[in-house]
Design a protein around this motif. Sequence first.
Motif, PDB file in Angstrom:
ATOM      1  N   GLU A  64      15.303  -3.120  19.017  1.00 17.40           N
ATOM      2  CA  GLU A  64      15.416  -2.228  17.860  1.00 17.40           C
ATOM      3  C   GLU A  64      14.034  -1.744  17.378  1.00 17.40           C
ATOM      4  N   GLU A  65      13.067  -2.662  17.293  1.00 15.56           N
ATOM      5  CA  GLU A  65      11.708  -2.269  16.871  1.00 15.56           C
ATOM      6  C   GLU A  65      11.078  -1.307  17.882  1.00 15.56           C
ATOM      7  N   ASN A  66      11.282  -1.581  19.160  1.00 14.19           N
ATOM      8  CA  ASN A  66      10.737  -0.693  20.192  1.00 14.19           C
ATOM      9  C   ASN A  66      11.317   0.711  20.054  1.00 14.19           C
ATOM     10  N   ARG A  67      12.624   0.776  19.777  1.00 18.91           N
ATOM     11  CA  ARG A  67      13.283   2.074  19.647  1.00 18.91           C
ATOM     12  C   ARG A  67      12.709   2.826  18.440  1.00 18.91           C
ATOM     13  N   ARG A  68      12.533   2.116  17.332  1.00 14.95           N
ATOM     14  CA  ARG A  68      11.992   2.779  16.136  1.00 14.95           C
ATOM     15  C   ARG A  68      10.553   3.237  16.348  1.00 14.95           C
ATOM     16  N   PHE A  69       9.781   2.439  17.076  1.00 16.91           N
ATOM     17  CA  PHE A  69       8.403   2.847  17.393  1.00 16.91           C
ATOM     18  C   PHE A  69       8.406   4.109  18.251  1.00 16.91           C
ATOM     19  N   LEU A  70       9.265   4.145  19.283  1.00 18.84           N
ATOM     20  CA  LEU A  70       9.291   5.317  20.167  1.00 18.84           C
ATOM     21  C   LEU A  70       9.799   6.547  19.419  1.00 18.84           C
ATOM     22  N   ARG A 109       0.817  -1.214   0.000  1.00 15.05           N
ATOM     23  CA  ARG A 109       0.000   0.000   0.000  1.00 15.05           C
ATOM     24  C   ARG A 109       0.853   1.268   0.000  1.00 15.05           C
ATOM     25  N   TYR A 110       1.944   1.276   0.763  1.00 13.92           N
ATOM     26  CA  TYR A 110       2.739   2.505   0.881  1.00 13.92           C
ATOM     27  C   TYR A 110       4.103   2.415   0.198  1.00 13.92           C
ATOM     28  N   GLY A 111       4.339   1.356  -0.555  1.00 12.17           N
ATOM     29  CA  GLY A 111       5.602   1.204  -1.262  1.00 12.17           C
ATOM     30  C   GLY A 111       6.816   1.201  -0.325  1.00 12.17           C
ATOM     31  N   LEU A 112       6.681   0.547   0.818  1.00 15.93           N
ATOM     32  CA  LEU A 112       7.783   0.504   1.791  1.00 15.93           C
ATOM     33  C   LEU A 112       8.552  -0.796   1.632  1.00 15.93           C
ATOM     34  N   ASN A 113       9.864  -0.775   1.883  1.00 12.64           N
ATOM     35  CA  ASN A 113      10.540  -2.072   1.840  1.00 12.64           C
ATOM     36  C   ASN A 113      10.781  -2.672   3.218  1.00 12.64           C
ATOM     37  N   GLN A 114      10.600  -1.857   4.268  1.00 11.81           N
ATOM     38  CA  GLN A 114      10.702  -2.464   5.602  1.00 11.81           C
ATOM     39  C   GLN A 114       9.512  -2.065   6.456  1.00 11.81           C
ATOM     40  N   VAL A 115       8.812  -3.052   6.968  1.00 16.45           N
ATOM     41  CA  VAL A 115       7.649  -2.780   7.808  1.00 16.45           C
ATOM     42  C   VAL A 115       7.777  -3.567   9.112  1.00 16.45           C
ATOM     43  N   ILE A 116       7.462  -2.889  10.220  1.00 18.85           N
ATOM     44  CA  ILE A 116       7.506  -3.530  11.537  1.00 18.85           C
ATOM     45  C   ILE A 116       6.078  -3.805  11.976  1.00 18.85           C
ATOM     46  N   LYS A 117       5.799  -5.038  12.408  1.00 18.97           N
ATOM     47  CA  LYS A 117       4.444  -5.345  12.877  1.00 18.97           C
ATOM     48  C   LYS A 117       4.424  -5.496  14.395  1.00 18.97           C
ATOM     49  N   MET A 118       3.705  -4.583  15.039  1.00 19.34           N
ATOM     50  CA  MET A 118       3.552  -4.637  16.498  1.00 19.34           C
ATOM     51  C   MET A 118       2.055  -4.568  16.791  1.00 19.34           C
ATOM     52  N   ALA A 119       1.294  -5.434  16.090  1.00 21.14           N
ATOM     53  CA  ALA A 119      -0.167  -5.308  16.102  1.00 21.14           C
ATOM     54  C   ALA A 119      -0.893  -6.540  16.621  1.00 21.14           C
ATOM     55  N   SER A 120      -0.262  -7.708  16.592  1.00 22.49           N
ATOM     56  CA  SER A 120      -1.023  -8.926  16.877  1.00 22.49           C
ATOM     57  C   SER A 120      -0.442  -9.753  18.020  1.00 22.49           C
ATOM     58  N   MET A 166       4.888  -5.731  22.138  1.00 27.68           N
ATOM     59  CA  MET A 166       6.324  -5.579  22.351  1.00 27.68           C
ATOM     60  C   MET A 166       7.083  -6.122  21.143  1.00 27.68           C
ATOM     61  N   GLY A 167       8.061  -5.335  20.666  1.00 27.78           N
ATOM     62  CA  GLY A 167       8.926  -5.786  19.585  1.00 27.78           C
ATOM     63  C   GLY A 167      10.300  -6.149  20.118  1.00 27.78           C
ATOM     64  N   GLN A 204      11.309  -6.679  29.394  1.00 29.26           N
ATOM     65  CA  GLN A 204      12.186  -5.521  29.211  1.00 29.26           C
ATOM     66  C   GLN A 204      11.499  -4.483  28.299  1.00 29.26           C
ATOM     67  N   GLY A 205      10.905  -4.961  27.209  1.00 32.07           N
ATOM     68  CA  GLY A 205      10.218  -4.070  26.269  1.00 32.07           C
ATOM     69  C   GLY A 205       9.050  -3.352  26.925  1.00 32.07           C
ATOM     70  N   ARG A 206       8.359  -4.069  27.796  1.00 26.13           N
ATOM     71  CA  ARG A 206       7.210  -3.486  28.511  1.00 26.13           C
ATOM     72  C   ARG A 206       7.673  -2.288  29.339  1.00 26.13           C
ATOM     73  N   GLU A 207       8.828  -2.440  29.995  1.00 23.14           N
ATOM     74  CA  GLU A 207       9.407  -1.342  30.788  1.00 23.14           C
ATOM     75  C   GLU A 207       9.754  -0.161  29.891  1.00 23.14           C
ATOM     76  N   THR A 208      10.511  -0.480  28.816  1.00 22.08           N
ATOM     77  CA  THR A 208      11.020   0.568  27.929  1.00 22.08           C
ATOM     78  C   THR A 208       9.872   1.330  27.267  1.00 22.08           C
ATOM     79  N   LEU A 209       8.893   0.593  26.727  1.00 19.60           N
ATOM     80  CA  LEU A 209       7.797   1.258  26.012  1.00 19.60           C
ATOM     81  C   LEU A 209       6.892   2.023  26.967  1.00 19.60           C
ATOM     82  N   SER A 210       6.616   1.468  28.143  1.00 20.32           N
ATOM     83  CA  SER A 210       5.756   2.167  29.108  1.00 20.32           C
ATOM     84  C   SER A 210       6.415   3.482  29.504  1.00 20.32           C
ATOM     85  N   ARG A 211       7.700   3.403  29.840  1.00 15.64           N
ATOM     86  CA  ARG A 211       8.423   4.598  30.265  1.00 15.64           C
ATOM     87  C   ARG A 211       8.482   5.610  29.122  1.00 15.64           C
TER      88      ARG A 211
END
Length: 373
Positions: free
Chosen positions: A357-363, A31-42, A353-354, A288-295
């Motif tokens: 690296e994924e968590n960092r890119r999301f934040l 849909r968006y012509g991207l070559n890298q996509v991160i899935k943090m949805a399911s 939680m990713g 660990q991701g739960r801590e990082t993303l919550s904060r």
Amino acid sequence: MLLTRPDSVRPEVEAFTPYTPGLSIDEIQERYGLNQVIKMASNENPLGASPLARAAIERHAAKAFRYPQGGNPRLVAALARHHGVDPARVVVGNGSDELIDLLIRTRAVPGRHNVAAFSPCFSIYALQSRFCGVELRQTRLKEDFAFDCNALLKLVDGETALVFVTTPDNPSGYSPPAAELKKLALALPAACLLVLDEAYMDFADDENAHSLLPELSAFPNIAIIRTFSKSFGLAGLRLGYALLPPRLADYLWRVRLPFSVNILAEEAGLAALSDSAFREESLRVVRQGRETLSRGLRGLGCQVWPSQANFIMFRPPAGSPAARDIFERLLRMGIIIRPLASYGLPDLLRVSMGTAEENRRFLDACTELLHAG
Ligand SMILES: *Cc1c(COP(=O)(O)O)cnc(C)c1O
């Protein structure tokens, strides 16, 4: 109902709205012509599938022409050992979705019995009740997404076949102390089965503080459902299981379609159960991701609900773009999260939680969106 035409369906089917799955990586790339996509949805495992499970799938690929062994006895024995329960309690299915469906169809008489749950809840409880022609009764969660067990009990009568409770809950991540569920189990009519959907229980900081599984044999009216889709990293193979009163387990085996757990799912499940290193690492990365993303999200002014699961629910700060817009803009940046409009929560978002690296890119993406105003 009159059979008027060869393509007419039951009224429950006519009125049916299907399950809304998370978007797939392929869809968004295209849909968006991207070559890298991160899935943090399911709420999938950020580390992928266990290496032992992958090896087992390859090793057994040539067996794909055979039917699985009836009753999946090796998997049942391994699960009984894993949890220290009687194998007569264990039923495996094509994802826990199949077990939810089977419990409704096995216990509830359409048009007569009912099922109770909180609102919002995991949509499969509602969908399969509807399909089956069984009334679903619901009561709101508390304002803070905690469980109002007294309100739930008020829904229950002599015709309530099942009460579904998800702990940790989806989408909030809330999980009550085990004592609260014990009280609920004891307060229910003796003939009503309390189904505890523990799809995310192993991510809890202290499983024993939240799960009644260690005390299962003391409660004749409790069923526990778990899955290989989350911490075991096998969502695509479809494998779940229920720990049930033995007599009910026997009935589920009789009505379950004979080969709903396929050979590769069974071999992968056995291997994943034995891969304790992978699981420990998965749980560590998620906690660990739960801590990082919550904060991180709190630091951006979001309201974040405490979570015992592998996802967190949050509300973007006042003055920021609406939740729907944040979801859309993240998509265009190649990050898929879950809007919660289908749960009736249009101003909230859920992110799984990713990897670190994924968590960092999301934040980073959230920082850009929320600071842009
Ligand atoms: C993900 C999830 C499941 C697991 O479903 P499977 O069919 O085993 O993939 C069950 N219950 C809830 C609440 C979930 O979120």
